[in-house]
Design a protein around this motif. Sequence first.
Motif, PDB file in Angstrom:
ATOM      1  N   VAL A 199       0.842  -1.200   0.000  1.00 60.22           N
ATOM      2  CA  VAL A 199       0.000   0.000   0.000  1.00 60.22           C
ATOM      3  C   VAL A 199       0.878   1.250   0.000  1.00 60.22           C
ATOM      4  CG1 VAL A 199      -1.714   1.318   1.297  1.00 60.22           C
ATOM      5  CG2 VAL A 199      -1.898  -1.181   1.165  1.00 60.22           C
ATOM      6  N   GLY A 200       1.917   1.237   0.831  1.00 60.52           N
ATOM      7  CA  GLY A 200       2.802   2.389   0.924  1.00 60.52           C
ATOM      8  C   GLY A 200       3.557   2.656  -0.365  1.00 60.52           C
ATOM      9  N   VAL A 201       4.125   1.609  -0.961  1.00 60.82           N
ATOM     10  CA  VAL A 201       4.867   1.762  -2.213  1.00 60.82           C
ATOM     11  C   VAL A 201       3.957   2.281  -3.321  1.00 60.82           C
ATOM     12  CG1 VAL A 201       6.053   0.511  -4.054  1.00 60.82           C
ATOM     13  CG2 VAL A 201       6.620   0.038  -1.680  1.00 60.82           C
ATOM     14  N   THR A 202       2.741   1.737  -3.393  1.00 53.83           N
ATOM     15  CA  THR A 202       1.813   2.148  -4.441  1.00 53.83           C
ATOM     16  C   THR A 202       1.420   3.614  -4.284  1.00 53.83           C
ATOM     17  OG1 THR A 202       0.949  -0.110  -4.588  1.00 53.83           O
ATOM     18  CG2 THR A 202      -0.398   1.660  -5.520  1.00 53.83           C
ATOM     19  N   LEU A 203       1.108   4.026  -3.057  1.00 53.27           N
ATOM     20  CA  LEU A 203       0.762   5.432  -2.811  1.00 53.27           C
ATOM     21  C   LEU A 203       1.892   6.364  -3.231  1.00 53.27           C
ATOM     22  CD1 LEU A 203      -1.035   5.551   0.673  1.00 53.27           C
ATOM     23  CD2 LEU A 203      -1.960   6.285  -1.527  1.00 53.27           C
ATOM     24  N   TYR A 204       3.103   6.023  -2.794  1.00 54.20           N
ATOM     25  CA  TYR A 204       4.245   6.891  -3.092  1.00 54.20           C
ATOM     26  C   TYR A 204       4.531   6.909  -4.588  1.00 54.20           C
ATOM     27  CZ  TYR A 204       8.647   9.332  -2.525  1.00 54.20           C
ATOM     28  OH  TYR A 204       9.634  10.272  -2.598  1.00 54.20           O
ATOM     29  N   ALA A 205       4.523   5.733  -5.210  1.00 56.25           N
ATOM     30  CA  ALA A 205       4.890   5.640  -6.620  1.00 56.25           C
ATOM     31  C   ALA A 205       3.885   6.359  -7.517  1.00 56.25           C
ATOM     32  CB  ALA A 205       5.011   4.176  -7.026  1.00 56.25           C
ATOM     33  N   VAL A 206       2.594   6.155  -7.260  1.00 55.20           N
ATOM     34  CA  VAL A 206       1.561   6.787  -8.095  1.00 55.20           C
ATOM     35  C   VAL A 206       1.677   8.301  -8.030  1.00 55.20           C
ATOM     36  CG1 VAL A 206      -0.915   7.193  -8.308  1.00 55.20           C
ATOM     37  CG2 VAL A 206      -0.060   4.864  -8.021  1.00 55.20           C
ATOM     38  N   GLU A 207       1.908   8.824  -6.847  1.00 53.19           N
ATOM     39  CA  GLU A 207       2.037  10.271  -6.687  1.00 53.19           C
ATOM     40  C   GLU A 207       3.347  10.771  -7.297  1.00 53.19           C
ATOM     41  OE1 GLU A 207       0.622  14.024  -5.533  1.00 53.19           O
ATOM     42  OE2 GLU A 207      -0.351  12.073  -5.689  1.00 53.19           O
ATOM     43  N   SER A 208       4.418   9.957  -7.199  1.00 55.44           N
ATOM     44  CA  SER A 208       5.732  10.382  -7.672  1.00 55.44           C
ATOM     45  C   SER A 208       5.799  10.497  -9.190  1.00 55.44           C
ATOM     46  CB  SER A 208       6.813   9.403  -7.199  1.00 55.44           C
ATOM     47  OG  SER A 208       6.933   9.429  -5.801  1.00 55.44           O
ATOM     48  N   VAL A 209       5.166   9.565  -9.901  1.00 50.37           N
ATOM     49  CA  VAL A 209       5.294   9.562 -11.358  1.00 50.37           C
ATOM     50  C   VAL A 209       4.580  10.744 -12.006  1.00 50.37           C
ATOM     51  CG1 VAL A 209       5.599   7.072 -11.513  1.00 50.37           C
ATOM     52  CG2 VAL A 209       3.298   8.032 -11.656  1.00 50.37           C
ATOM     53  N   ARG A 210       3.823  11.486 -11.225  1.00 48.82           N
ATOM     54  CA  ARG A 210       3.182  12.682 -11.771  1.00 48.82           C
ATOM     55  C   ARG A 210       4.134  13.862 -11.805  1.00 48.82           C
ATOM     56  NH1 ARG A 210      -2.412  12.390  -8.184  1.00 48.82           N
ATOM     57  NH2 ARG A 210      -3.201  10.428  -9.056  1.00 48.82           N
TER      58      ARG A 210
ATOM     59  N   PRO B  59      13.813   3.589   0.565  1.00 49.53           N
ATOM     60  CA  PRO B  59      13.107   4.727  -0.042  1.00 49.53           C
ATOM     61  C   PRO B  59      12.689   5.773   0.983  1.00 49.53           C
ATOM     62  CG  PRO B  59      11.743   2.741  -0.100  1.00 49.53           C
ATOM     63  CD  PRO B  59      13.125   2.317   0.267  1.00 49.53           C
ATOM     64  N   ALA B  60      12.393   5.339   2.201  1.00 48.86           N
ATOM     65  CA  ALA B  60      12.054   6.313   3.244  1.00 48.86           C
ATOM     66  C   ALA B  60      13.251   7.210   3.540  1.00 48.86           C
ATOM     67  CB  ALA B  60      11.603   5.588   4.506  1.00 48.86           C
ATOM     68  N   ALA B  61      14.439   6.605   3.640  1.00 55.73           N
ATOM     69  CA  ALA B  61      15.650   7.379   3.890  1.00 55.73           C
ATOM     70  C   ALA B  61      15.977   8.282   2.703  1.00 55.73           C
ATOM     71  CB  ALA B  61      16.821   6.441   4.184  1.00 55.73           C
ATOM     72  N   ALA B  62      15.794   7.775   1.480  1.00 58.53           N
ATOM     73  CA  ALA B  62      16.071   8.570   0.282  1.00 58.53           C
ATOM     74  C   ALA B  62      15.139   9.777   0.208  1.00 58.53           C
ATOM     75  CB  ALA B  62      15.923   7.712  -0.972  1.00 58.53           C
ATOM     76  N   ALA B  63      13.870   9.579   0.567  1.00 52.49           N
ATOM     77  CA  ALA B  63      12.917  10.696   0.569  1.00 52.49           C
ATOM     78  C   ALA B  63      13.309  11.732   1.609  1.00 52.49           C
ATOM     79  CB  ALA B  63      11.510  10.181   0.838  1.00 52.49           C
ATOM     80  N   GLY B  64      13.846  11.271   2.742  1.00 49.91           N
ATOM     81  CA  GLY B  64      14.313  12.198   3.764  1.00 49.91           C
ATOM     82  C   GLY B  64      15.468  13.041   3.261  1.00 49.91           C
TER      83      GLY B  64
ATOM     84  N   PRO C  23       8.487  15.505   0.276  1.00 49.47           N
ATOM     85  CA  PRO C  23       7.393  14.747  -0.336  1.00 49.47           C
ATOM     86  C   PRO C  23       6.058  15.423  -0.075  1.00 49.47           C
ATOM     87  CG  PRO C  23       8.111  13.691   1.697  1.00 49.47           C
ATOM     88  CD  PRO C  23       9.094  14.793   1.427  1.00 49.47           C
ATOM     89  N   GLY C  24       5.107  15.206  -0.987  1.00 51.96           N
ATOM     90  CA  GLY C  24       3.763  15.704  -0.783  1.00 51.96           C
ATOM     91  C   GLY C  24       3.044  14.888   0.274  1.00 51.96           C
ATOM     92  N   PRO C  25       1.835  15.298   0.634  1.00 46.16           N
ATOM     93  CA  PRO C  25       1.097  14.592   1.694  1.00 46.16           C
ATOM     94  C   PRO C  25       0.891  13.105   1.412  1.00 46.16           C
ATOM     95  CG  PRO C  25       0.057  16.704   1.209  1.00 46.16           C
ATOM     96  CD  PRO C  25       1.112  16.496   0.165  1.00 46.16           C
ATOM     97  N   LEU C  26       0.490  12.755   0.179  1.00 44.38           N
ATOM     98  CA  LEU C  26       0.278  11.340  -0.139  1.00 44.38           C
ATOM     99  C   LEU C  26       1.588  10.562  -0.161  1.00 44.38           C
ATOM    100  CD1 LEU C  26      -2.512  11.333  -2.890  1.00 44.38           C
ATOM    101  CD2 LEU C  26      -2.656  10.497  -0.534  1.00 44.38           C
ATOM    102  N   GLN C  27       2.655  11.216  -0.640  1.00 43.10           N
ATOM    103  CA  GLN C  27       3.960  10.565  -0.636  1.00 43.10           C
ATOM    104  C   GLN C  27       4.426  10.313   0.795  1.00 43.10           C
ATOM    105  OE1 GLN C  27       5.883  13.594  -3.056  1.00 43.10           O
ATOM    106  NE2 GLN C  27       6.327  12.065  -4.616  1.00 43.10           N
ATOM    107  N   ALA C  28       4.248  11.303   1.664  1.00 42.65           N
ATOM    108  CA  ALA C  28       4.644  11.152   3.067  1.00 42.65           C
ATOM    109  C   ALA C  28       3.853  10.025   3.729  1.00 42.65           C
ATOM    110  CB  ALA C  28       4.432  12.462   3.814  1.00 42.65           C
ATOM    111  N   LEU C  29       2.566   9.947   3.413  1.00 43.03           N
ATOM    112  CA  LEU C  29       1.739   8.860   3.946  1.00 43.03           C
ATOM    113  C   LEU C  29       2.255   7.515   3.447  1.00 43.03           C
ATOM    114  CD1 LEU C  29      -0.755   7.832   5.463  1.00 43.03           C
ATOM    115  CD2 LEU C  29      -2.092   8.246   3.370  1.00 43.03           C
ATOM    116  N   GLY C  30       2.580   7.446   2.148  1.00 37.58           N
ATOM    117  CA  GLY C  30       3.101   6.209   1.576  1.00 37.58           C
ATOM    118  C   GLY C  30       4.398   5.779   2.238  1.00 37.58           C
ATOM    119  N   LEU C  31       5.289   6.731   2.492  1.00 32.76           N
ATOM    120  CA  LEU C  31       6.558   6.419   3.149  1.00 32.76           C
ATOM    121  C   LEU C  31       6.331   5.897   4.560  1.00 32.76           C
ATOM    122  CD1 LEU C  31       8.649   9.474   1.941  1.00 32.76           C
ATOM    123  CD2 LEU C  31       9.049   7.085   1.344  1.00 32.76           C
ATOM    124  N   GLY C  32       5.418   6.540   5.266  1.00 32.38           N
ATOM    125  CA  GLY C  32       5.118   6.087   6.622  1.00 32.38           C
ATOM    126  C   GLY C  32       4.573   4.667   6.641  1.00 32.38           C
TER     127      GLY C  32
END
Length: 275
Positions: free
Chosen positions: A122-133, A241-246, A255-264
């Motif tokens: 769920v986390g990877v999908t949230l982050y990835a979908v938001e990131s590719v935009r 990926p959490a460390a890389a986003a940091g 990261p945006g809100p959805l990306q931050a949620l995905g990382l968490g």
Amino acid sequence: MDRASAGWLGLYVVGSALLYFFVKAGLAYAQPLEYTVLRFVLSAVVLLALTRSLTLNRYVVLLAALAAASSVVWAWGLMLVLPATSASLSYFMPFVAIIMSFFVLGERLDRWGAAGMAIGAVGVTLYAVESVRGRNTALGVGLTLFNTVLWAGYTVLYRKIAKLGADVDMNSVNLSMFLLGTAMMLPFVAVDHSPVRLNLTLLVSLAWASTMGGALQFLSWSRLLERMSVSRATLLSYLVPAAAAGVQAAMGEPPGPLQALGLGIMVLGAYVALR
């Protein structure tokens, strides 16, 4: 998790998270193939300080081929996407590796591993979908996803080699992998003729990519796969990926809100997998 495994995991996470940024900078001055050859040669030099022996068998030859192909495809994709996006997309790898390990190694997920994988998905999908935009290209996303299959393949093969017996020296396996991988790539370099522009940025990039993000990254990954199943090790790698986003946030691109949620959620998946 025992202290030694935690240490290897920490080394792998730090080496891998910063690798995306160092390699991204270096790729401005060398094409993916040439960059990877230099990285492999320098990584082999580092490993020569740990071992002078070589391990040559069909598994190591295949491991070298997968490592070389994966590294070139990953670097090519990284040229076209943001570092944190590459990190997040790369971590679809656990799902592929877990399926492969079931068929190749007969390893099964326990209930905590299954829960960690489901949460992490769920986390990877949230982050990835938001990131590719964002500032990424379709080709870069496709190459990065293709690399997850190659990376999963050599992860499972690492585990298979590590399980061959106590007499397997993973230092020797990694040195052999870098040398064989270099030999496999050199014929392609001979016909490519892409220039390498040596400068301080490229040298610093290669320094990290061949030490903390090269020899020691591969070595720490192999040490983890000696100590735990493919599913457990790959699920713990959600920390990368959490460390890389940091790191990217510290560089001014939070990261945006959805990306931050995905990382968490990804970090939560890694925690659950530790149970």
